[in-house]
Design a protein around this motif. Structure first.
Motif, PDB file in Angstrom:
ATOM      1  N   CYS A 156     -70.704  76.853  77.947  1.00  0.00           N
ATOM      2  CA  CYS A 156     -69.586  76.107  78.536  1.00  0.00           C
ATOM      3  C   CYS A 156     -68.315  76.956  78.557  1.00  0.00           C
ATOM      4  O   CYS A 156     -67.532  76.891  79.507  1.00  0.00           O
ATOM      5  CB  CYS A 156     -69.348  74.821  77.758  1.00  0.00           C
ATOM      6  SG  CYS A 156     -70.631  73.569  77.964  1.00  0.00           S
ATOM      7  N   ARG A 160     -66.370  77.982  81.881  1.00  0.00           N
ATOM      8  CA  ARG A 160     -64.978  77.558  82.047  1.00  0.00           C
ATOM      9  C   ARG A 160     -64.046  78.748  82.242  1.00  0.00           C
ATOM     10  O   ARG A 160     -63.125  78.698  83.066  1.00  0.00           O
ATOM     11  CB  ARG A 160     -64.561  76.757  80.819  1.00  0.00           C
ATOM     12  CG  ARG A 160     -63.161  76.152  80.902  1.00  0.00           C
ATOM     13  CD  ARG A 160     -62.890  75.250  79.706  1.00  0.00           C
ATOM     14  NE  ARG A 160     -63.001  75.965  78.453  1.00  0.00           N
ATOM     15  CZ  ARG A 160     -63.976  75.787  77.557  1.00  0.00           C
ATOM     16  NH1 ARG A 160     -64.930  74.907  77.796  1.00  0.00           N
ATOM     17  NH2 ARG A 160     -63.997  76.463  76.427  1.00  0.00           N
ATOM     18  N   PRO A 291     -67.711  71.964  83.987  1.00  0.00           N
ATOM     19  CA  PRO A 291     -66.666  72.672  83.246  1.00  0.00           C
ATOM     20  C   PRO A 291     -65.458  71.786  83.028  1.00  0.00           C
ATOM     21  O   PRO A 291     -64.983  71.108  83.937  1.00  0.00           O
ATOM     22  CB  PRO A 291     -66.326  73.865  84.153  1.00  0.00           C
ATOM     23  CG  PRO A 291     -66.761  73.425  85.516  1.00  0.00           C
ATOM     24  CD  PRO A 291     -67.949  72.539  85.316  1.00  0.00           C
ATOM     25  N   ASP A 293     -61.410  71.274  81.224  1.00  0.00           N
ATOM     26  CA  ASP A 293     -60.186  72.044  81.043  1.00  0.00           C
ATOM     27  C   ASP A 293     -59.933  72.406  79.591  1.00  0.00           C
ATOM     28  O   ASP A 293     -59.040  73.179  79.282  1.00  0.00           O
ATOM     29  CB  ASP A 293     -58.985  71.255  81.576  1.00  0.00           C
ATOM     30  CG  ASP A 293     -59.055  71.096  83.087  1.00  0.00           C
ATOM     31  OD1 ASP A 293     -59.651  71.974  83.731  1.00  0.00           O
ATOM     32  OD2 ASP A 293     -58.525  70.111  83.608  1.00  0.00           O
TER      33      ASP A 293
END
Length: 310
Positions: A156, A160, A291, A293
């Motif tokens: 992840c 991201r 994804p 923030d």
């Protein structure tokens, strides 16, 4: 096609949902429907809010499309309404109907079958974090949850952030590493070869930083079930026979599905174009994580067995 008229109770729920959505500035109203309602009337009662209909029933899906309502088809109905809602939200984000991090108002039958009687406010970021932890625990695999959590967290992070400002796609295969190595071949010299086992621990921050660097090479990492990096830069050779994947998924995802079908390993892919993380088991996408923030946070769940009766 014959439509199910909305009842006074359902209309009252829709009006309440509309007011709530306006007050909290929700992105949409999501309706889990088991009946082919007159969705034009449903939309009218919902007001200006974006209406999304989610269902695994073909007649409901056809009615929503005919009424020009945004439709989220559910492939397999989960065990509970909560799981059905979770699937609907993931599908809506994947189809760009919703954005991660927003709020939605969800309507569903909470107490009576086929009766829309419950309203919930869902924060998608928080909801997806809880979903991920729970779904990993549901995977039927011999790979320890802790190892999966570490690999998924890093996947992840790569999805991201990418690497040095550039998007990166990569693949991890966790568990059954000996068979995975037999069904793959190196494309580069293994950068982890020759290092002591303690220096290949996935939990080690230096190891994870090295993985992020080597992830720019478009091949797979092989991770043992106990959390050690066995190899990097592997090309997966498992045959992709008898697999069915969604349109738009490329060779990385097909290779991951194939290796998960041919072995007991869990394959984890990071999409270079979207950052989406997918978990494959037995050739099937078991979990998709969009994804976010912010970094994912894991929650520990404690369960107490019900009291026994003599």
């Amino acid at each position: 096609m014959k439509r199910t008229a909305i009842t006074e109770q359902f209309e009252a729920v829709l009006v309440s949902a509309r007011r709530l959505a306006q007050r909290i500035e929700a992105e949409a109203i999501v309706l889990l429907a088991d009946l082919p309602y007159d969705f034009t009337a449903v939309k009218r009662a919902a007001g200006k809010s974006l209406l999304l209909v989610a269902s695994d029933k073909p007649d409901v899906q056809r009615c929503a499309v005919e009424d020009e309502i945004a439709m989220v088809p559910l492939i397999n109905e989960p065990e509970t309404v909560q799981m059905q809602l979770s699937q609907a939200l993931l599908e809506a984000i994947a189809d760009d109907l919703l954005r991660p991090g927003v709020k939605v108002v969800a309507l569903y039958p909470g107490f009576e079958v086929n009766a829309i009687d419950t309203i919930s406010v869902v924060n998608l970021t928080e909801h997806l974090v809880r979903l991920t932890a729970r779904d990993l625990q549901r995977l039927e695999t011999q790979v320890p949850l802790e190892t999966l959590r570490m690999v998924v967290d890093l996947a992840c992070e790569i999805g991201r952030e990418g690497r040095e400002g550039k998007p990166v796609g990569t693949t991890f295969v966790v568990g059954d590493h000996r068979k995975v190595l037999r069904l793959s071949h190196p494309t580069i010299h293994n950068p982890f070869r020759g290092y002591a086992k303690k220096e290949r621990q996935f939990r080690d921050a230096r190891t994870r930083e090295s993985i992020k660097e080597f992830a720019q090479i478009d091949c797979a990492f092989v991770i043992s079930a106990d959390g050690y990096v066995e190899s990097a830069g592997r090309y997966l050779d498992a045959p992709a026979h008898g697999l069915t994947l969604s349109k738009g998924l490329g060779s990385r995802h097909w290779a991951a599905a194939a290796i998960s079908k041919a072995t007991k390993g869990i394959a984890i892919t990071v999409s270079e174009s979207t950052g989406t993380v997918r978990l494959f088991q037995d050739g099937i996408v078991m979990l998709r994580i969009e994804p976010l923030d912010r970094a994912m946070k894991w929650q520990a769940f404690e369960f107490e067995p019900p009291p026994t009766t003599d």
